[in-house]
Design an enzyme around this catalytic site. Structure first.
Site, PDB file in Angstrom:
ATOM      1  CB  SER A 241      86.150  77.954  68.477  1.00  0.00           C
ATOM      2  OG  SER A 241      85.344  78.824  67.696  1.00  0.00           O
ATOM      3  CD  GLU A 264      87.526  80.276  78.584  1.00  0.00           C
ATOM      4  OE1 GLU A 264      87.996  79.417  77.805  1.00  0.00           O
ATOM      5  OE2 GLU A 264      86.671  80.031  79.429  1.00  0.00           O
ATOM      6  CB  CYS A 301      88.618  76.139  78.634  1.00  0.00           C
ATOM      7  SG  CYS A 301      88.009  76.500  80.294  1.00  0.00           S
TER       8      CYS A 301
END
Length: 527
Positions: A241, A264, A301
């Protein structure tokens, strides 16, 4: 057998009193193995052991490290069905996904091994001396990439193998010559321990120093915080997150010796759908994106969380078909009750706004921990005025933004936060006449896709998996592919150094036979 203990180097340890279990979201019950969280002493021991191992491991040849990575791949494969069983019991993901992710994981390891064996990745650069140069002689200078030191890797919730214990961060760090300390993800600690055991076996078989790898259990944030702040640690890899990644980034920046954090984080992966493309294939694109939004319960993602298009009759048709198609897919199990809970809260917060129109939501009864997919719509003006609408809803959710015109569309793109991907759905004529739009999108993303879907990340040298903040903390680097090794190294120069004491990559004889830049010319020859 899963012990529930920590790997401090090659030693199993469970000195702590804080324990926890993983959870089976398909059965909606806790799994039976009890895991013991690492203590401060165990964290310190692992970090110091990694620092000691670094002095040996950094000197290992590319071929030796390649043998280590190949051995890890073999040991992971040797775990067989046990790994698949534990993976599915801790993630709720199907066996097919587990096998695919295992293949990706061992494929990454072998790709890095081949990268090391070829050897040119270390970017050897040589400028030979010119003692007679006037007015000032030129010194001999030789540059190469060297490893940073011990790296902390945080396992990702949504990829228990490919982005976790032996995933891309670990594989690339080990390839670079850096020992790794994994902060195991609490949702799949059993999967993590099995893989950690495979890494330890591979290290012992190939003669790697004790401490080149450790696996530390953690049910919360404390173990990760201690690891990031430990002075022996020289870098961090994180997938998760924005809140978690930013917290680690700040911790690392505030150390007496700041260290890099390659995180990331969040991304809504905007999809721009242009009018002529809708006129030609509105039905096809709606069906395609219904599948992309719901793939893996939206837990990628690169899930397409934002669709941008200009108001038209064709967009209305697209919206209707998307609404019809999205509810045809049976919902699937999400990773954990906590993730389902966050999805439901974030989804509710988004669609409870008066300006949001729900196009379709799966309304039938579902099992516990299954995520109901939903698509909603908002006008461009409202989207621009409400930055909260720009945020990711992790799960099978997408927001369609209806723009008044191309100018408003480009304005919206310019105001988006950094993203991993951006997609343009267009005809050949439209894409040829969209230079301004393409430039605006390129400025906000790490990868741009033409007439496709963002879900699916190919592991290859040309893949860029990163993007402007907050997609990642450093848009210059990728978390996928062999170039991800560059996160864990720094350039280092030798000036006027004796040839026999130089690393092999920089010696006149070029014993590694790698490609080098010598006086500005690429060559594999000797000097």
């Amino acid at each position: 057998m899963i012990t529930g203990k920590n790997y401090i180097g090659n030693t199993l340890s469970a000195d702590g009193s804080k324990t926890y279990t993983t959870f089976n979201p398909q059965k909606n019950i806790e799994n039976t193995v009890v895991f013991t969280e690492a203590t401060s002493d165990e964290i310190n021991e692992a970090a110091l052991l990694a620092s000691k191992a670094f002095q040996i491991y950094r000197e290992k040849s590319g071929n030796d490290k390649a043998s280590f990575l190949r051995a890890i791949a073999e040991e992971i494969e040797a775990l067989g069905e046990k790994l698949i069983e534990v993976y599915t019991s801790e993630s709720g993901l199907p066996a097919g996904r587990a096998m695919g992710e295992r293949g990706r994981t061992v494929g990454q390891l072998r790709a890095f091994a081949a990268h090391l064996e070829e050897g040119s990745w270390i970017a050897a650069s040589i400028d030979t001396a010119q003692p007679d140069r006037q007015p000032i002689p030129k010194m001999d200078l030789r540059k190469v990439l060297v490893p940073l030191g011990p790296i902390v890797v945080f396992g990702a919730s949504n990829f228990p193998l490919a982005f976790s214990t032996a995933g891309g961060d670990t594989a690339s760090a080990l390839a670079a010559g850096c020992p790794v300390l994994v902060k195991s993800h609490p949702m799949h600690a059993g999967t993590g321990e099995l893989v950690a055991g495979a890494i330890i076996k591979a290290a012992e078989k190939t003669g790697m120093p004790n401490g080149v790898f450790s696996n530390l259990n953690s049910s919360g944030i404390e173990v990760g915080q201690e690891l990031v702040q430990h002075p022996a640690v020289k870098g961090v890899g994180f997938t998760g997150s924005i809140r978690g990644g930013r917290a680690l980034f700040d911790l690392a920046a505030n150390r007496p010796e700041p260290i890099p954090v390659f995180a990331e984080m969040g991304s809504v992966n905007p999809v721009v759908i242009l009018p002529e493309a809708l006129q030609e294939k509105a039905f096809d694109w709606a069906k395609t994106y219904a599948g992309s939004i719901t793939l893996g319960a939206g837990q990628f993602c690169t899930n397409p969380g934002l669709l941008l298009a200009i108001k038209s009759d064709q967009l209305h048709q697209f919206s209707q078909v998307l609404a019809e198609e999205i509810v045809k897919t049976e919902p699937t199990c999400m990773l954990h009750p906590a993730i389902v809970g966050a999805y439901e809260r974030n989804k509710t917060n988004m669609v409870s706004r008066n300006e949001i129109n729900v196009l379709a939501e799966y309304s039938q009864e579902v099992k516990a921990n299954y995520g109901r997919q939903i698509v909603s719509k908002v006008d461009g003006k409202t989207f621009l005025e409400n930055p909260a609408l720009h945020q990711e809803v992790f799960g099978p959710f997408s927001l369609l933004v209806e723009c008044e015109d191309k100018q408003q569309l480009e304005q919206i793109i310019g105001q988006l936060e950094g993203q991993l991907t951006g997609t343009i759905i267009a005809t050949d004529t439209e894409i040829a006449n969209s230079a301004t739009l393409i430039a605006a999108l390129q400025n906000r993303v790490g990868r741009i896709i033409f007439n496709g879907v963002p879900t699916g990340v190919e592991v290859c040298p040309s893949m860029l998996h990163g993007g402007p903040y907050p997609a990642s903390t450093d848009a210059r680097f990728t978390a996928v592919g062999v170039d991800s090794i560059k996160r864990w190294v720094r350039p280092f120069s030798f000036q006027s150094w004796p040839n026999n004491l130089l690393p092999d990559a920089l010696k006149n004889e070029n014993p590694l036979e790698i490609s080098r830049t010598v006086n500005g010319v690429k060559t594999t020859g000797k000097i």
